[in-house]
Design an enzyme around this catalytic site. Structure first.
Site, mmCIF file in Angstrom:
data_model
loop_
_atom_site.group_PDB
_atom_site.id
_atom_site.type_symbol
_atom_site.label_atom_id
_atom_site.label_comp_id
_atom_site.label_asym_id
_atom_site.label_seq_id
_atom_site.Cartn_x
_atom_site.Cartn_y
_atom_site.Cartn_z
ATOM 1 N N GLU A 67 0.827 -1.216 0.000
ATOM 2 C CA GLU A 67 0.000 0.000 0.000
ATOM 3 C C GLU A 67 0.860 1.265 0.000
ATOM 4 O OE1 GLU A 67 -2.738 -0.646 3.301
ATOM 5 O OE2 GLU A 67 -4.112 -1.669 1.942
ATOM 6 N N ASP A 96 -8.534 -8.862 4.080
ATOM 7 C CA ASP A 96 -8.246 -7.805 5.045
ATOM 8 C C ASP A 96 -9.289 -7.721 6.159
ATOM 9 O OD1 ASP A 96 -7.102 -5.672 6.271
ATOM 10 O OD2 ASP A 96 -7.569 -4.203 4.729
ATOM 11 N N GLU A 111 -12.470 -1.981 12.131
ATOM 12 C CA GLU A 111 -12.447 -1.234 10.875
ATOM 13 C C GLU A 111 -13.600 -1.625 9.958
ATOM 14 O OE1 GLU A 111 -8.773 -1.684 8.677
ATOM 15 O OE2 GLU A 111 -9.551 -0.622 6.927
#
Ligand code: GCV
Length: 717
Positions: A307, A381, A409
């Site tokens: 990323e 993820d 998240e």
């Protein structure tokens, strides 16, 4: 006026009294109100004899005194030596008399360096309880476990407990930035007040260390994996040292994230090439500098070439080169490198779920001894549900460390009540079959499958400076549960929920039983109302708050939800079977076969591995479309039921926490409908089918849901 003042004062007192409850986490030490138990406790615990004089031992003593005072209303007498019977003798093996040691030899041989013994023994015909271990931190663990026995109202007659952590590195990963924002943090700002450190030691640092020690967490990575090199400058290292000094007596080591380009950014070098002698030297010197200040510094956690983070590939080198170079720098001081395998690339057209395995598996056996590869629980993820990551079990010559996400998240931030140990347990229990049946992920992580010496588990922390630490009172259970599973990855999540409820709220069975069921159910509920039947990554962009299955305009294909659900008029799901991307082949043959075959693929993972038609028949006879819609509705109903259960708990707990959770459940319930309606309206465009009758009519149009924007959603930089 006087009356007003009085009312205000009363309000203030009652507010702070219950606010403290939130703050006290699972260490409430509530009054034991079962009189038989109180007398049992008092009869068996006459006084304490504390052996040793370290700060850790003093902490252990204070903890026992606080616990006793709060739970039993009595001051625990500190005795200088063993007089009479029914004493609690607390101290490490090194401080035990030879008489006690010989009584405990068999147990001492059983425990590891951090393990403890809590045992009733007879000394000169007098009954005593011993809490011991090989060192003082192990004794502290024993003390917290002993206090848990009292907190959960269990008997203390004839105790005989030996327990050792099954994993060495039990670590929180803070994604905390130096400006105190927390990436994916939903509980306020970072605990670390860098501006006031090192001079000012916030009481919170001590309370944080105490809470962690109480569940056996022994490490903390202070900084975000999307790292800032400044943390490695002398100015910041002084601050890190101050924190390390606070945490040390609690058995907690400090780790930092290493930005791979630090030699350029703060070292004035032209390159960060891991093979460059100057770079190698820079890291060696940096490690020496850190260890001079913090002799027990744990090591570095690294996110490289992932990323947009810099890494060895920027210089044509690979992960092994990068990790081993850093490993050499910390090896003389006993440090470790936790190198993350969370990689996927926009230049790789392969299924994202396959990329980490494809890149890392060939490195098996190539890392230095003090490198441990940190792997997320699933291949994408931290979704509400993912099949276990195929790397687990597939690198027999490399220690692999589990990375769970405690912060929510993708699971409703700190607004949704979701008990994550249930998710963690599901992953840990998964059978990789890499060494035949029974090769569970837990055995990979605890090192027993391949006899790894270096073992570890990390949890991305959900802690911030909110008064209640975690934003949602029940999110405290996820911190607690992570710690308990890090200690023993074979623990059952029900046991964890039971302990936590009793230690945090009440021992009343009428409270514990329904609440425990609610917690256990809560994980499946979130899967149902967000991503049922194996759907994944269909959240909104950037902040990841709420549904966004329609998103298809992001620059990287694998960032778009449409990449993952692949809904079209023929059906829905990602074909990872042999006829699709063949991601199944990354698992052991037994598992690959199971996932590959539509008949045997568990329905909970169906759309993860298969693209199936809207009319596909589920095991219960429903069509896929109906089954999917009913799952969404089921999730909404489950949260409604959670609200009912919670309402009934009012009489057992304080009003502040009761009201907090009540409000949060209301928000959660509203948001379940948002997820259901937004997703079903969107998918309906492809299925072209009516919603089954049991599914409530959507509350808004699809256009409305698409128009929602959350520019200041927390945790998103
Ligand atoms: C710290 C996901 C999250 C990022 C996180 C990343 C990681 O992509 O959205 O915020 O970055 O995982 O684990 O490195």
């Amino acid at each position: 006026m006087a009356l007003l003042k009085l009312v205000f004062l009363f309000f203030l007192i009652s507010f702070s009294a219950s606010a403290q409850k939130d703050y006290k986490l699972w260490l409430q030490y509530n009054v034991v109100n079962n009189s038989a138990l109180v007398s049992e406790y008092k009869n068996n615990l006459g006084g304490i004899i504390v052996l040793g004089n370290s700060e850790t031992i003093r902490i252990a003593q204070k903890e026992l005194q606080t616990g006793f005072e709060n739970m039993l209303g009595t001051i625990l007498e500190i005795k200088p030596n063993i007089k009479g019977e029914n004493n609690l003798i607390v101290g490490s093996q090194l401080d035990l008399s030879s008489e006690i040691k010989s009584e405990l030899q068999v147990d001492l041989d059983k425990i590891n360096n951090e393990g403890f013994i809590i045992k009733t023994i007879s000394l000169k015909n007098k009954k005593q309880i011993i809490i011991t271990g090989k060192n003082d931190v192990a004794v502290l663990y024993g003390v917290f476990n002993f206090l848990r026995i009292l907190q959960t109202n269990k008997a203390v007659k004839n105790l005989n407990i030996t327990d050792s952590p099954k994993i060495n590195l039990r670590i929180l990963n803070h994604w905390d930035n130096l400006d105190r924002t927390v990436e994916r943090g939903y509980a306020g700002f970072s605990l670390w007040n860098w501006q006031k450190l090192p001079g000012f030691i916030d009481q919170r640092y001590i309370d944080y260390a105490r809470a962690n020690a109480s569940v056996g967490i022994n490490g903390t990575v202070l900084t975000n994996v999307n790292a800032n090199a400044l943390i490695l400058t002398p100015q910041y290292l002084d601050k890190v040292e101050a924190l390390a000094n606070v945490f040390r007596p609690y058995g907690i080591k400090v780790y930092l994230t290493a930005r791979f380009s630090a030699p350029i950014e703060i070292g004035n070098l032209k390159t960060a090439d891991p093979k460059d002698p100057e770079v190698i030297n820079w890291w060696k010197n940096k490690a020496a500098e850190i260890y001079k200040q913090i002799p027990d510094f744990g090591g570095f956690l690294v996110k490289a070439n992932s990323e947009g983070q810099p890494g060895p590939q920027n210089y044509g080198k690979d992960h092994v080169d990068g990790a081993n170079m850093l490993a050499d720098a910390v090896a003389p001081f006993g440090g470790v490198i936790m190198w993350r395998a969370f990689v996927y690339s926009e230049h790789d057209a392969n299924d994202r779920a396959k990329q980490a395995y494809a890149e890392f598996q060939p490195y098996d056996g190539k890392f230095k001894k003090n490198v441990i590869v940190q792997v997320k629980n699933g291949a994408i993820d931290f979704q509400p549900r993912e099949p276990f990551h195929p790397l687990f079990g597939a690198m027999p010559k490399t220690p692999l460390m589990m990375e769970f996400q405690i912060t929510q998240e993708y699971l409703g931030f700190s607004t949704h009540l979701v008990f994550l140990p249930k998710l963690f347990q599901e992953v840990l229990e998964s059978d990789t079959y890499q060494k035949g049946k029974g090769s569970t992920v837990a055995k990979v992580v605890d090192g027993t499958l391949y006899q790894n010496k270096l073992t570890g588990i990390a949890g991305v922390a959900n802690i911030g400076n909110d008064l209640n630490w975690t934003g949602h009172p029940f999110a405290q259970a996820n911190w607690y549960g992570f710690g308990r599973l890090a200690w023993n990855p074979h623990l059952d999540s029900e046991t964890i929920a039971d302990e936590w409820l009793r230690s945090t709220f009440s021992n009343d069975e009428n409270f514990v039983k329904p609440l425990k069921n609610m917690m256990i159910e809560s994980r499946e509920a979130v899967v149902n109302y967000m991503t049922p039947l194996g759907l994944h990554h269909i959240m909104d962009t950037g902040h990841h708050y709420g549904p966004g299955p329609w998103v298809s305009n992001l620059s990287r294909p694998e960032w778009n939800p449409t990449y993952y659900h692949k809904a079209d008029k023929n059906g829905i799901g990602f074909d990872r079977s042999k006829s699709g991307t063949n991601a199944v082949s990354q698992y052991a043959p037994e598992v690959a076969k199971l996932f590959d075959n539509l008949e045997t693929c568990p329905e909970k993972d169906l759309l993860w591995f298969h693209h199936v038609s809207w009319d596909y028949k589920l095991k219960n006879g429903q069509t896929l479309w109906n089954g999917l819609a009913l799952k969404y509705q089921g999730g909404v109903n489950q949260v409604k039921e959670m609200q009912n259960v919670w309402k009934k708990s009012e009489k057992y707990i304080d009003s502040e926490r009761f009201n907090e959770v009540k409000m949060l459940l209301e928000i959660q319930h509203e948001e379940t409908k948002w997820w259901r309606d937004a997703c079903l309206l969107y998918f309906q465009q492809f299925s072209g089918k009516e919603l089954p009758e049991a599914v409530e009519k959507p509350t808004q149009t699809l256009e409305y849901f698409k128009s929602l924007k959350f520019p200041f959603a927390p945790g998103n930089g």
